[in-house]
Design an enzyme around this catalytic site. Sequence first.
Site, PDB file in Angstrom:
ATOM      1  N   TYR A 142      54.551  44.117  14.839  1.00 34.66           N
ATOM      2  CA  TYR A 142      53.778  44.209  13.601  1.00 34.66           C
ATOM      3  C   TYR A 142      53.052  45.542  13.581  1.00 34.66           C
ATOM      4  O   TYR A 142      52.383  45.912  14.554  1.00 34.66           O
ATOM      5  CB  TYR A 142      52.779  43.050  13.536  1.00 34.66           C
ATOM      6  CG  TYR A 142      51.946  43.030  12.278  1.00 34.66           C
ATOM      7  CD1 TYR A 142      52.506  42.647  11.059  1.00 34.66           C
ATOM      8  CD2 TYR A 142      50.598  43.387  12.303  1.00 34.66           C
ATOM      9  CE1 TYR A 142      51.744  42.622   9.894  1.00 34.66           C
ATOM     10  CE2 TYR A 142      49.822  43.364  11.145  1.00 34.66           C
ATOM     11  CZ  TYR A 142      50.408  42.976   9.947  1.00 34.66           C
ATOM     12  OH  TYR A 142      49.646  42.948   8.806  1.00 34.66           O
ATOM     13  N   ASP A 237      52.480  52.519  18.761  1.00 35.30           N
ATOM     14  CA  ASP A 237      51.469  51.891  17.920  1.00 35.30           C
ATOM     15  C   ASP A 237      50.427  51.263  18.843  1.00 35.30           C
ATOM     16  O   ASP A 237      50.615  50.167  19.371  1.00 35.30           O
ATOM     17  CB  ASP A 237      52.118  50.843  17.010  1.00 35.30           C
ATOM     18  CG  ASP A 237      51.092  50.206  16.089  1.00 35.30           C
ATOM     19  OD1 ASP A 237      49.878  50.478  16.269  1.00 35.30           O
ATOM     20  OD2 ASP A 237      51.491  49.444  15.191  1.00 35.30           O
ATOM     21  N   LYS A 265      40.956  49.963  14.587  1.00 32.82           N
ATOM     22  CA  LYS A 265      39.509  49.823  14.389  1.00 32.82           C
ATOM     23  C   LYS A 265      38.647  49.864  15.644  1.00 32.82           C
ATOM     24  O   LYS A 265      37.435  49.982  15.541  1.00 32.82           O
ATOM     25  CB  LYS A 265      39.218  48.554  13.584  1.00 32.82           C
ATOM     26  CG  LYS A 265      40.019  47.338  14.006  1.00 32.82           C
ATOM     27  CD  LYS A 265      40.191  46.347  12.835  1.00 32.82           C
ATOM     28  CE  LYS A 265      41.203  45.259  13.165  1.00 32.82           C
ATOM     29  NZ  LYS A 265      42.612  45.698  13.029  1.00 32.82           N
TER      30      LYS A 265
HETATM   31  N1  HOZ Z   1      46.679  41.373  11.592  1.00 31.82           N
HETATM   32  C1  HOZ Z   1      45.693  40.664  12.317  1.00 31.82           C
HETATM   33  C2  HOZ Z   1      46.235  40.046  13.526  1.00 31.82           C
HETATM   34  N2  HOZ Z   1      47.044  40.823  14.335  1.00 31.82           N
HETATM   35  C3  HOZ Z   1      45.003  39.590  11.522  1.00 31.82           C
HETATM   36  C4  HOZ Z   1      44.003  40.155  10.599  1.00 31.82           C
HETATM   37  C5  HOZ Z   1      43.050  39.139   9.987  1.00 31.82           C
HETATM   38  O1  HOZ Z   1      43.457  38.061   9.552  1.00 31.82           O
HETATM   39  O2  HOZ Z   1      41.896  39.460   9.898  1.00 31.82           O
END
Ligand code: HOZ
Length: 429
Positions: A142, A237, A265
């Site tokens: 992802y 990544d 982040k």
């Molecule tokens: N993409 C996030 C997990 N790998 C989830 C983001 C969220 O739901 O805050």
Amino acid sequence: MSRNHEAFTRAQKVLVGGVNSPVRAFKGVGGEPLFLRRGLGAHVWDIDERRYIDYVGAWGPLILGHAPPAVVKAVQDAAASGLAFGAPSEAETALAEQVCACMPQIEQVRFVSSGTEATMTALRLARAATGRDKVVKFEGGYHGHPDAFLVKAGSGALTLGVPTSPGVPASVAAHTLVASYNEPASVEGLFREQGADIAAVIVEPVAGNMNCVPPAPGFLAHLRRLCDEHGALLILDEVMTGFRVARGGAQALYGIRPDLTTLGKIIGGGLPVGAVGGPRKLMQRLSPEGPVFQAGTNSGNPVAMSAGLATLAALSTEGFYPALEGKVRRLTTGLEEAARRHRVLFSTTAVGGMFGLFFRAAPISTYADVMQSSVPQFQAFHRLMLDEGVYLAPSAFEAGFVSAAHGEEDIAQTLAAADRAFARLSRAA
Ligand code: HOZ
């Protein structure tokens, strides 16, 4: 009726699914999402004032725990001087210097506001630099939600059973080639057939959006070699692994030289920040130096930059990562012991400050292994742990995170809760 239920009912009227990002909707585990009111250290409290030991950590970035005083102070000071400028500030340069110092493969940085923007920019850069269109990603990998990466994607896409999203034009998806993580032959095959068209391979060095799967020995080095042989770029990544598995990220831990790195982040202390970084000669293709366009008013936001600087400063404390890793090991080995006591088929993975839980026997190496792990058992375990005051990611396909704020008492409480949960699972079987 609980306040949480009321809050969710109200939210569903005006927010899609009552949430602003799909995994948190709890569809992967059933029940209603927790509405959180506050977080401090290793704990979060929901709006019914229930306390949980938190292993989500805002999906990874809260490596110091919730609301660490030094980061909060930095945010308050920066905010008092202006929330946004849309103009250069010195904090951006200082944070970029820190990133470059920790990751020697990065000579220049472009800050953005999310991991999604970072991967999107990295791919555009790779395509421009190579004059090629295709990108290789891994099933279950992802990289946020740019169109190019929503093909056999992990995280929420996998949790909700829509790994290839409607709305992505077939002509775009056609440029995305999908290989199998930890199976080098699958990548070799793609290069053999379409090597001249492949701009880049993008990989989460530790797969963190199909649960947590470490790279097999030599796998990342093999990707590096293939990219070199075929003139493609390697994009690591590190949105999840950067500053999380080691100060220098997975590239330091495994000794891999990426062409481009994407970060998320954690470099904003949990605030909305992302970055793409790499050697000057590549990065100089970005606007305004080069023709590859990318822009954002909140890129390099002064509050987020200050939070990032305070966070990175704390990570340079001597012994920070060994201590974090020790906690993760005590947690994962303790969980395995508890499962064994109750004869529940269960295994874990761990790298630095992140871990994975699997309801199947080890070893876990591939996407197929992950898919053989029992989702119903995970769901039952998740519910039992939540009742015990332990907040795990609400999906069998997400990694877990431990922070510096987790104390031995938190780990001990978690293991005691898990012992009771495994006992219940074993009785129910
Ligand atoms: N993409 C996030 C997990 N790998 C989830 C983001 C969220 O739901 O805050």
